[in-house]
Design a protein around this motif. Sequence first.
Motif, PDB file in Angstrom:
ATOM      1  N   LYS A   1      39.484  31.895  30.896  1.00  0.00           N
ATOM      2  CA  LYS A   1      39.200  33.193  31.499  1.00  0.00           C
ATOM      3  C   LYS A   1      39.534  33.152  32.994  1.00  0.00           C
ATOM      4  O   LYS A   1      39.511  32.106  33.633  1.00  0.00           O
ATOM      5  CB  LYS A   1      37.725  33.554  31.304  1.00  0.00           C
ATOM      6  CG  LYS A   1      37.321  33.759  29.853  1.00  0.00           C
ATOM      7  CD  LYS A   1      37.885  35.039  29.282  1.00  0.00           C
ATOM      8  CE  LYS A   1      37.366  35.302  27.875  1.00  0.00           C
ATOM      9  NZ  LYS A   1      37.906  36.554  27.308  1.00  0.00           N
ATOM     10  N   SER A   2      39.804  34.312  33.553  1.00  0.00           N
ATOM     11  CA  SER A   2      40.205  34.413  34.951  1.00  0.00           C
ATOM     12  C   SER A   2      39.079  33.993  35.896  1.00  0.00           C
ATOM     13  O   SER A   2      37.910  34.300  35.670  1.00  0.00           O
ATOM     14  CB  SER A   2      40.626  35.842  35.269  1.00  0.00           C
ATOM     15  OG  SER A   2      40.836  35.997  36.666  1.00  0.00           O
ATOM     16  N   LEU A   3      39.474  33.313  36.954  1.00  0.00           N
ATOM     17  CA  LEU A   3      38.572  33.011  38.062  1.00  0.00           C
ATOM     18  C   LEU A   3      39.084  33.669  39.345  1.00  0.00           C
ATOM     19  O   LEU A   3      38.784  33.225  40.447  1.00  0.00           O
ATOM     20  CB  LEU A   3      38.463  31.492  38.258  1.00  0.00           C
ATOM     21  CG  LEU A   3      37.897  30.695  37.077  1.00  0.00           C
ATOM     22  CD1 LEU A   3      37.864  29.199  37.406  1.00  0.00           C
ATOM     23  CD2 LEU A   3      36.505  31.181  36.686  1.00  0.00           C
ATOM     24  N   GLN A   4      39.861  34.754  39.168  1.00  0.00           N
ATOM     25  CA  GLN A   4      40.450  35.476  40.295  1.00  0.00           C
ATOM     26  C   GLN A   4      40.086  36.964  40.205  1.00  0.00           C
ATOM     27  O   GLN A   4      40.922  37.816  39.902  1.00  0.00           O
ATOM     28  CB  GLN A   4      41.964  35.295  40.307  1.00  0.00           C
ATOM     29  CG  GLN A   4      42.426  33.892  40.682  1.00  0.00           C
ATOM     30  CD  GLN A   4      42.377  33.657  42.182  1.00  0.00           C
ATOM     31  OE1 GLN A   4      42.769  34.503  42.981  1.00  0.00           O
ATOM     32  NE2 GLN A   4      41.888  32.502  42.576  1.00  0.00           N
ATOM     33  N   PRO A   5      38.832  37.309  40.470  1.00  0.00           N
ATOM     34  CA  PRO A   5      38.437  38.721  40.389  1.00  0.00           C
ATOM     35  C   PRO A   5      38.913  39.510  41.605  1.00  0.00           C
ATOM     36  O   PRO A   5      39.370  38.940  42.600  1.00  0.00           O
ATOM     37  CB  PRO A   5      36.913  38.634  40.381  1.00  0.00           C
ATOM     38  CG  PRO A   5      36.616  37.413  41.193  1.00  0.00           C
ATOM     39  CD  PRO A   5      37.708  36.437  40.861  1.00  0.00           C
ATOM     40  N   ILE A   6      38.795  40.819  41.503  1.00  0.00           N
ATOM     41  CA  ILE A   6      39.004  41.699  42.661  1.00  0.00           C
ATOM     42  C   ILE A   6      37.652  41.827  43.364  1.00  0.00           C
ATOM     43  O   ILE A   6      36.666  42.242  42.755  1.00  0.00           O
ATOM     44  CB  ILE A   6      39.517  43.080  42.231  1.00  0.00           C
ATOM     45  CG1 ILE A   6      40.881  42.940  41.548  1.00  0.00           C
ATOM     46  CG2 ILE A   6      39.610  44.022  43.435  1.00  0.00           C
ATOM     47  CD1 ILE A   6      41.354  44.213  40.887  1.00  0.00           C
TER      48      ILE A   6
ATOM     49  N   PRO B   1      41.388  32.796  48.095  1.00  0.00           N
ATOM     50  CA  PRO B   1      42.242  31.622  48.300  1.00  0.00           C
ATOM     51  C   PRO B   1      42.796  31.127  46.968  1.00  0.00           C
ATOM     52  O   PRO B   1      42.305  31.499  45.892  1.00  0.00           O
ATOM     53  CB  PRO B   1      41.281  30.600  48.912  1.00  0.00           C
ATOM     54  CG  PRO B   1      39.930  30.996  48.396  1.00  0.00           C
ATOM     55  CD  PRO B   1      39.957  32.495  48.282  1.00  0.00           C
ATOM     56  N   ASN B   2      43.819  30.281  47.032  1.00  0.00           N
ATOM     57  CA  ASN B   2      44.380  29.706  45.805  1.00  0.00           C
ATOM     58  C   ASN B   2      43.362  28.845  45.082  1.00  0.00           C
ATOM     59  O   ASN B   2      43.341  28.774  43.854  1.00  0.00           O
ATOM     60  CB  ASN B   2      45.637  28.880  46.134  1.00  0.00           C
ATOM     61  CG  ASN B   2      46.784  29.752  46.617  1.00  0.00           C
ATOM     62  OD1 ASN B   2      46.909  30.908  46.217  1.00  0.00           O
ATOM     63  ND2 ASN B   2      47.608  29.203  47.500  1.00  0.00           N
ATOM     64  N   ASP B   3      42.514  28.167  45.839  1.00  0.00           N
ATOM     65  CA  ASP B   3      41.496  27.288  45.255  1.00  0.00           C
ATOM     66  C   ASP B   3      40.162  27.589  45.910  1.00  0.00           C
ATOM     67  O   ASP B   3      39.977  27.344  47.101  1.00  0.00           O
ATOM     68  CB  ASP B   3      41.876  25.820  45.458  1.00  0.00           C
ATOM     69  CG  ASP B   3      40.882  24.862  44.800  1.00  0.00           C
ATOM     70  OD1 ASP B   3      40.012  25.333  44.044  1.00  0.00           O
ATOM     71  OD2 ASP B   3      40.997  23.645  45.038  1.00  0.00           O
ATOM     72  N   SER B   4      39.238  28.132  45.142  1.00  0.00           N
ATOM     73  CA  SER B   4      37.900  28.419  45.658  1.00  0.00           C
ATOM     74  C   SER B   4      36.834  27.633  44.899  1.00  0.00           C
ATOM     75  O   SER B   4      35.643  27.883  45.054  1.00  0.00           O
ATOM     76  CB  SER B   4      37.600  29.919  45.556  1.00  0.00           C
ATOM     77  OG  SER B   4      37.707  30.366  44.218  1.00  0.00           O
TER      78      SER B   4
ATOM     79  N   GLN C   1      39.512  41.537  35.295  1.00  0.00           N
ATOM     80  CA  GLN C   1      40.364  42.291  34.361  1.00  0.00           C
ATOM     81  C   GLN C   1      40.080  41.913  32.908  1.00  0.00           C
ATOM     82  O   GLN C   1      40.295  42.724  32.015  1.00  0.00           O
ATOM     83  CB  GLN C   1      41.840  42.062  34.697  1.00  0.00           C
ATOM     84  CG  GLN C   1      42.257  42.678  36.021  1.00  0.00           C
ATOM     85  CD  GLN C   1      43.738  42.508  36.300  1.00  0.00           C
ATOM     86  OE1 GLN C   1      44.347  41.533  35.871  1.00  0.00           O
ATOM     87  NE2 GLN C   1      44.325  43.474  36.994  1.00  0.00           N
ATOM     88  N   ASP C   2      39.604  40.687  32.685  1.00  0.00           N
ATOM     89  CA  ASP C   2      39.306  40.266  31.313  1.00  0.00           C
ATOM     90  C   ASP C   2      37.801  40.213  31.096  1.00  0.00           C
ATOM     91  O   ASP C   2      37.006  40.162  32.033  1.00  0.00           O
ATOM     92  CB  ASP C   2      39.955  38.914  30.994  1.00  0.00           C
ATOM     93  CG  ASP C   2      39.593  37.834  32.006  1.00  0.00           C
ATOM     94  OD1 ASP C   2      38.971  38.152  33.041  1.00  0.00           O
ATOM     95  OD2 ASP C   2      39.915  36.662  31.761  1.00  0.00           O
ATOM     96  N   GLU C   3      37.406  40.237  29.840  1.00  0.00           N
ATOM     97  CA  GLU C   3      35.997  40.361  29.462  1.00  0.00           C
ATOM     98  C   GLU C   3      35.410  39.005  29.102  1.00  0.00           C
ATOM     99  O   GLU C   3      36.097  38.106  28.631  1.00  0.00           O
ATOM    100  CB  GLU C   3      35.869  41.316  28.264  1.00  0.00           C
ATOM    101  CG  GLU C   3      34.429  41.627  27.878  1.00  0.00           C
ATOM    102  CD  GLU C   3      34.280  43.048  27.373  1.00  0.00           C
ATOM    103  OE1 GLU C   3      33.285  43.319  26.691  1.00  0.00           O
ATOM    104  OE2 GLU C   3      35.160  43.884  27.687  1.00  0.00           O
ATOM    105  N   GLY C   4      34.088  38.879  29.331  1.00  0.00           N
ATOM    106  CA  GLY C   4      33.384  37.700  28.865  1.00  0.00           C
ATOM    107  C   GLY C   4      32.730  36.912  29.981  1.00  0.00           C
ATOM    108  O   GLY C   4      33.253  36.817  31.092  1.00  0.00           O
TER     109      GLY C   4
END
Length: 632
Positions: free
Chosen positions: A551-556, A567-570, A607-610
């Motif tokens: 799952k994404s670790l890049q939210p808005i 950042p690229n790595d948080s 953007q993705d759920e969960g």
Amino acid sequence: MGWEYFFISRTNEMNLNLLKCVSTALLVLTLFSSNFAQNKVTVDPTTQRFLGNKTTRFDRDKYLQAHVWFGDKNDPEFESFKKQYNINSEYQGSRRFWGPMNMTKKGNIPKVKNKYNGEREVKPYTVVTGRATDLFYDRKVDYTEVDITSYTKKVAAYVASSFQKEWEEMPGIYEPYNEPFVHASDLYPGKRNREKTDIAIQKISSSLSELGKAIHAVPELKEMKVAGYASAWPEFEHNNFEVWDQRFKQFIDIAGSDMDIFSVHLYDGKGLNNSGGRRSGSNAEAILDMIEAYSFIKLGEIKPIAITEYGRLVDDQPNWKPKSGLSNYHPIENAQAVRSQIHLSMQFMERGDNIVTTTPFSTGKEDPTKKYSKAGLWTKNDKDEWELTSRKYFFETWKTVKGKRVNIASENVDIQVQAFVNGKQLYVILNNLSEETQSIPLAIEGDQDFKNIMVKRIKTYVNKMPKMVKKTLKSAPSSMDIEYGETIVLTYNYNHKIETPQKEYRTKYYASEYLKPIKSNKKNSFEFASVTAGTKGNVTLRLGIGRDKGKSLQPIVLLNGQQVKLPNDSVRGYDQHNRKKFFGVLEIPVPHSLIKNGKNEVSVTFQDEGGHISSMILQVISDKKPSNKKVN
């Protein structure tokens, strides 16, 4: 004309290829320089650093501990160890399994002898603990169906009276039970039963509440703090945060207001922590942030935290069994915990205003055939003499470090840093959580009037013994290469006393909500009240996340309506690839100009759920002292 044309064409082609090569080289160099710059560590030794309103000094007694208890015993090796590593000469050990509740036998409560009067003095940082079966003693009884409230209150009153009037060695912290919830099935006979286990956890929590109330009712015991519940396996995210709901949340709901301190155990390694997973790094941050966040929401205050065990779960030796006569100690296996202990201790030091004690799980003198010899600070050598194991390197790291915190900043979330000033010495500590070697530009601001710089490097390897290297430099290094699991201590010896005229304050503000489910493209909003922004400083959003792998670790992320560049790595440390789910904190730097005094708002959209947002904390480092203690 043909040859001339060919020559000119080949020349142009060669020039073009050369231009391409130069451009590529410049691009690579630019990228390298950019990545190199993003790793920069900057130190300002003239700016004194405070965690919260007051915490600035490096409290050696809080961190330089081991899971031992020698008491008044004059042990020559223990005394030598304390002298060698500059440990408080009055230190007798950290944690012991012996308290008044051990005196109750099979439901019989002894009479208390009147040996002491007045307020009891305690030994700071020491912990007395026990087991839930000291109270729930009969293994044939189903305590999930039996009401022992009256007996529990009598035992609680006895424990308080015993500490007040007769108990000799008074701890700074009374932690009634050790890891009780993972042993909740001991409260009922037969096979494990989920419903009964939940009731058992409620009964244990209620008994902790009674113990807290009884001790707080005795003014003479005001210096002794009550801690609970010594949480093992804080895998809060398991089964959509069911473990959190059933255990720590339920404990806070029932007993939180009667506790002075919340206690937890954090380990890297195998066992219940997935297959070799690590808590050091972002996972430990998420666990501690979630406890603090719910403490603020439920109780209106941030209860202090005690780390009464931490480090690494090291393996038993092949074929070893209790009473087998085989050794359970292996020097390389024993040494693996040093890396984890230093990783985690650096994280705890950054929380020094809210962490009251930290005890790395390095045990005392145990014969090599005993189970916990594998975690020993000492072992027997070939001459049958006690000698220190590689666990000594944890203490070697901090051997000479002392003083007050000063400003230090790392652009790389994987490089943990601390800096302290004491007289003419500046101590800079670097620790690498990344699995890759990092090249770190290192800048010391202000004058460079150094006598010399002493460098100590401690490397803990996976398949060989640790190594310590020391050297003295005449000039300050502009950069350092640091391997995975390596710690570097630099001591800058100035020719003059270092003054710290400037001040900075690190404050954490907690949102009024937590544990919010993540829905696709749905905004989750959080509010922070009474923020003190100051005129300059650094801001970090600490976003706790529990999600499935992939799952994404890049939210808005929006702060006060303005989008924040991620950042690229948080993620502090490794990517949790060998854990079942990701549970960690995203540490997102924010321009100071985006925050304001008073109320601030943050929104997060995936953007993705969960999964869930487990906590949201706004961390502000500014030049202005915070005024609202409730959110500090």
